[in-house]
Design an enzyme around this catalytic site. Sequence first.
Site, PDB file in Angstrom:
ATOM      1  N   GLY A   1      -2.389  55.422  76.065  1.00 32.62           N
ATOM      2  CA  GLY A   1      -3.235  54.167  75.186  1.00 32.62           C
ATOM      3  C   GLY A   1      -2.599  53.736  74.165  1.00 32.62           C
ATOM      4  O   GLY A   1      -2.821  54.557  73.066  1.00 32.62           O
ATOM      5  N   VAL A   2      -2.429  52.427  74.105  1.00 34.03           N
ATOM      6  CA  VAL A   2      -1.838  51.694  72.913  1.00 34.03           C
ATOM      7  C   VAL A   2      -2.714  50.719  72.438  1.00 34.03           C
ATOM      8  O   VAL A   2      -2.268  49.626  72.139  1.00 34.03           O
ATOM      9  CB  VAL A   2      -0.373  51.541  73.170  1.00 34.03           C
ATOM     10  CG1 VAL A   2       0.554  52.747  73.113  1.00 34.03           C
ATOM     11  CG2 VAL A   2       0.017  50.714  74.386  1.00 34.03           C
TER      12      VAL A   2
ATOM     13  N   LYS B   1     -24.076  58.322  68.466  1.00 34.32           N
ATOM     14  CA  LYS B   1     -23.163  57.507  69.251  1.00 34.32           C
ATOM     15  C   LYS B   1     -23.782  56.444  70.094  1.00 34.32           C
ATOM     16  O   LYS B   1     -24.819  56.705  70.594  1.00 34.32           O
ATOM     17  CB  LYS B   1     -22.249  58.349  70.147  1.00 34.32           C
ATOM     18  CG  LYS B   1     -20.849  57.563  70.787  1.00 34.32           C
ATOM     19  CD  LYS B   1     -19.890  57.732  69.682  1.00 34.32           C
ATOM     20  CE  LYS B   1     -18.407  56.981  69.932  1.00 34.32           C
ATOM     21  NZ  LYS B   1     -17.504  57.315  68.868  1.00 34.32           N
TER      22      LYS B   1
ATOM     23  N   VAL C   1      -5.839  52.643  67.961  1.00 32.50           N
ATOM     24  CA  VAL C   1      -5.456  53.960  67.614  1.00 32.50           C
ATOM     25  C   VAL C   1      -3.997  54.224  68.004  1.00 32.50           C
ATOM     26  O   VAL C   1      -3.196  54.583  67.150  1.00 32.50           O
ATOM     27  CB  VAL C   1      -6.431  55.106  67.840  1.00 32.50           C
ATOM     28  CG1 VAL C   1      -5.850  56.488  67.427  1.00 32.50           C
ATOM     29  CG2 VAL C   1      -7.679  55.127  67.146  1.00 32.50           C
TER      30      VAL C   1
HETATM   31  P1  NAD Z   1      -9.144  50.902  72.133  1.00 32.65           P
HETATM   32  O1  NAD Z   1     -10.033  50.268  73.075  1.00 32.65           O
HETATM   33  O2  NAD Z   1      -8.550  49.905  71.008  1.00 32.65           O
HETATM   34  O3  NAD Z   1      -7.767  51.615  72.974  1.00 32.65           O
HETATM   35  C1  NAD Z   1      -7.754  52.300  74.063  1.00 32.65           C
HETATM   36  C2  NAD Z   1      -6.771  51.824  74.880  1.00 32.65           C
HETATM   37  O4  NAD Z   1      -6.618  52.769  76.017  1.00 32.65           O
HETATM   38  C3  NAD Z   1      -6.973  50.407  75.663  1.00 32.65           C
HETATM   39  O5  NAD Z   1      -5.664  49.807  75.241  1.00 32.65           O
HETATM   40  C4  NAD Z   1      -7.101  50.723  76.888  1.00 32.65           C
HETATM   41  O6  NAD Z   1      -6.586  49.691  77.669  1.00 32.65           O
HETATM   42  C5  NAD Z   1      -6.591  52.151  76.962  1.00 32.65           C
HETATM   43  N1  NAD Z   1      -6.537  53.047  78.631  1.00 32.65           N
HETATM   44  C6  NAD Z   1      -7.992  52.950  78.816  1.00 32.65           C
HETATM   45  N2  NAD Z   1      -7.755  53.848  80.068  1.00 32.65           N
HETATM   46  C7  NAD Z   1      -6.264  54.142  79.868  1.00 32.65           C
HETATM   47  C8  NAD Z   1      -5.726  55.018  80.946  1.00 32.65           C
HETATM   48  N3  NAD Z   1      -6.273  55.674  82.077  1.00 32.65           N
HETATM   49  N4  NAD Z   1      -4.366  55.151  80.759  1.00 32.65           N
HETATM   50  C9  NAD Z   1      -3.776  54.412  79.902  1.00 32.65           C
HETATM   51  N5  NAD Z   1      -4.508  53.668  78.887  1.00 32.65           N
HETATM   52  C10 NAD Z   1      -5.597  53.546  78.964  1.00 32.65           C
HETATM   53  O7  NAD Z   1      -9.934  52.155  71.487  1.00 32.65           O
HETATM   54  P2  NAD Z   1      -9.405  53.000  70.120  1.00 32.65           P
HETATM   55  O8  NAD Z   1     -10.228  52.622  69.240  1.00 32.65           O
HETATM   56  O9  NAD Z   1      -8.005  52.812  69.931  1.00 32.65           O
HETATM   57  O10 NAD Z   1      -9.689  54.256  70.618  1.00 32.65           O
HETATM   58  C11 NAD Z   1      -8.959  55.156  71.352  1.00 32.65           C
HETATM   59  C12 NAD Z   1      -9.638  56.539  71.670  1.00 32.65           C
HETATM   60  O11 NAD Z   1      -9.686  57.124  70.323  1.00 32.65           O
HETATM   61  C13 NAD Z   1     -11.171  56.555  72.026  1.00 32.65           C
HETATM   62  O12 NAD Z   1     -11.130  57.726  72.646  1.00 32.65           O
HETATM   63  C14 NAD Z   1     -12.026  56.693  70.927  1.00 32.65           C
HETATM   64  O13 NAD Z   1     -13.152  57.200  71.061  1.00 32.65           O
HETATM   65  C15 NAD Z   1     -11.061  57.384  69.971  1.00 32.65           C
HETATM   66  N6  NAD Z   1     -11.448  57.204  68.456  1.00 32.65           N
HETATM   67  C16 NAD Z   1     -10.981  56.178  68.252  1.00 32.65           C
HETATM   68  C17 NAD Z   1     -11.347  55.903  66.441  1.00 32.65           C
HETATM   69  C18 NAD Z   1     -11.164  54.665  65.874  1.00 32.65           C
HETATM   70  O14 NAD Z   1     -11.108  54.515  64.541  1.00 32.65           O
HETATM   71  N7  NAD Z   1     -10.998  53.750  66.451  1.00 32.65           N
HETATM   72  C19 NAD Z   1     -11.812  56.981  65.876  1.00 32.65           C
HETATM   73  C20 NAD Z   1     -12.066  58.291  66.443  1.00 32.65           C
HETATM   74  C21 NAD Z   1     -11.717  58.379  68.112  1.00 32.65           C
END
Ligand code: NAD
Length: 350
Positions: free
Chosen positions: A181-182, A80, A185
């Site tokens: 978190g929207v 990572k 994902v």
């Molecule tokens: P992203 O940055 O697009 O979305 C994360 C969202 O969470 C953001 O909109 C952010 O404003 C919000 N957020 C942050 N702190 C918050 C809180 N305290 N309360 C509510 N919302 C909050 O990221 P993503 O790619 O959607 O990833 C989301 C999670 O999924 C992460 O933990 C990431 O590691 C995990 N993940 C993502 C993927 C992927 O394909 N993108 C794959 C596996 C795991």
Amino acid sequence: MGVFDHAEFDNHESLHYFHDVATGLKAIVAVHSTALGPAAGGTRRWVYNNDADALTDVLRLSRGMTYKNAVAGLKFGGGKAVILADDGSPKSPELFRAFGRSVNTLGGKYITAEDVGCSVEDMRYVHEETEFVSGLPQSGGDAGGDPSPWTALGCFQGIEAAVQARLGVDSVKGLRVAVQGVGHVGLYLCRHLHEAGAELFVSDVSSDCLKQVEAEMPVTVVPPADLLFADVDVLAPCALGNILTSATIPKIRAKVIAGGANNQLSTPADGVGLAERDILYAPDYVINAGGIISVAAEYYGNGSEEDVRTDVGRIKDRLKKIFEQARETGRPTHELADELARSIVAAARQ
Ligand code: NAD
């Protein structure tokens, strides 16, 4: 803080610090294991309180990637990257090119892709400097591109498995689901859940993300501090990790926790705490493997979108097995998943 005596150090193979004066890039890459193949895992760009927090995050996230890739049956080890962002500083193409050059110095030991705070566009700049990147735009039905829709699909199907196991229902129709978190994902997951007839409760710290989801479907917006404790059937964490703690677990009302965020459990003891409260927890790295399945198919160039859809569909079966085993043995789901992951890595080492 030292590394070898760090609480999250888990025999990581190597740790790499990068600094680029011209662009201000500060990044850490952790290679946890290459037993199953090159260490793969996305890049997180985040404003950390200090370097120590960034180190803790990258150590935990990279170990999680080893487990995720192993359980998903991928020819990837676990790694990572974190990019330490300054509050308010914009992303720039130059920064990601500098990061790409950094990744390139590792000679393929680490393969990067998108994670929180990074987009497909950012990975295109990384790709200008290195081949060791995935999650790039594809065409003609080839696998790849933004991994988050695949992560969300696996999570949606995993939620179906979890509500079957815990609530005895075949679909999420009529269930109350809280999505924390929207972003990438979370938004894709909301689309699946809405289409399947779930009632949605959402939170985000970004007003733009909330506006987007509100424009698309009926949702109840909950303040971030309250979402974990909402009166819902399912809690789907899709923001950051470390949210399931000895302080939060006693107040959670959901019967199922199943979502895309990495490192949801603060400590392994918190998985036990959930089981003791009869809350069914879908181990994060099992349910959220959809994205890395797409990344692997793209990187190895051996799959179509349909192949990825089939492979992502297997996440649900893996979860069903873990839930079944947990029911039969009375053991917490995270322990069973960790055991499975460690046995796969140990077999590869031999
Ligand atoms: P992203 O940055 O697009 O979305 C994360 C969202 O969470 C953001 O909109 C952010 O404003 C919000 N957020 C942050 N702190 C918050 C809180 N305290 N309360 C509510 N919302 C909050 O990221 P993503 O790619 O959607 O990833 C989301 C999670 O999924 C992460 O933990 C990431 O590691 C995990 N993940 C993502 C993927 C992927 O394909 N993108 C794959 C596996 C795991």
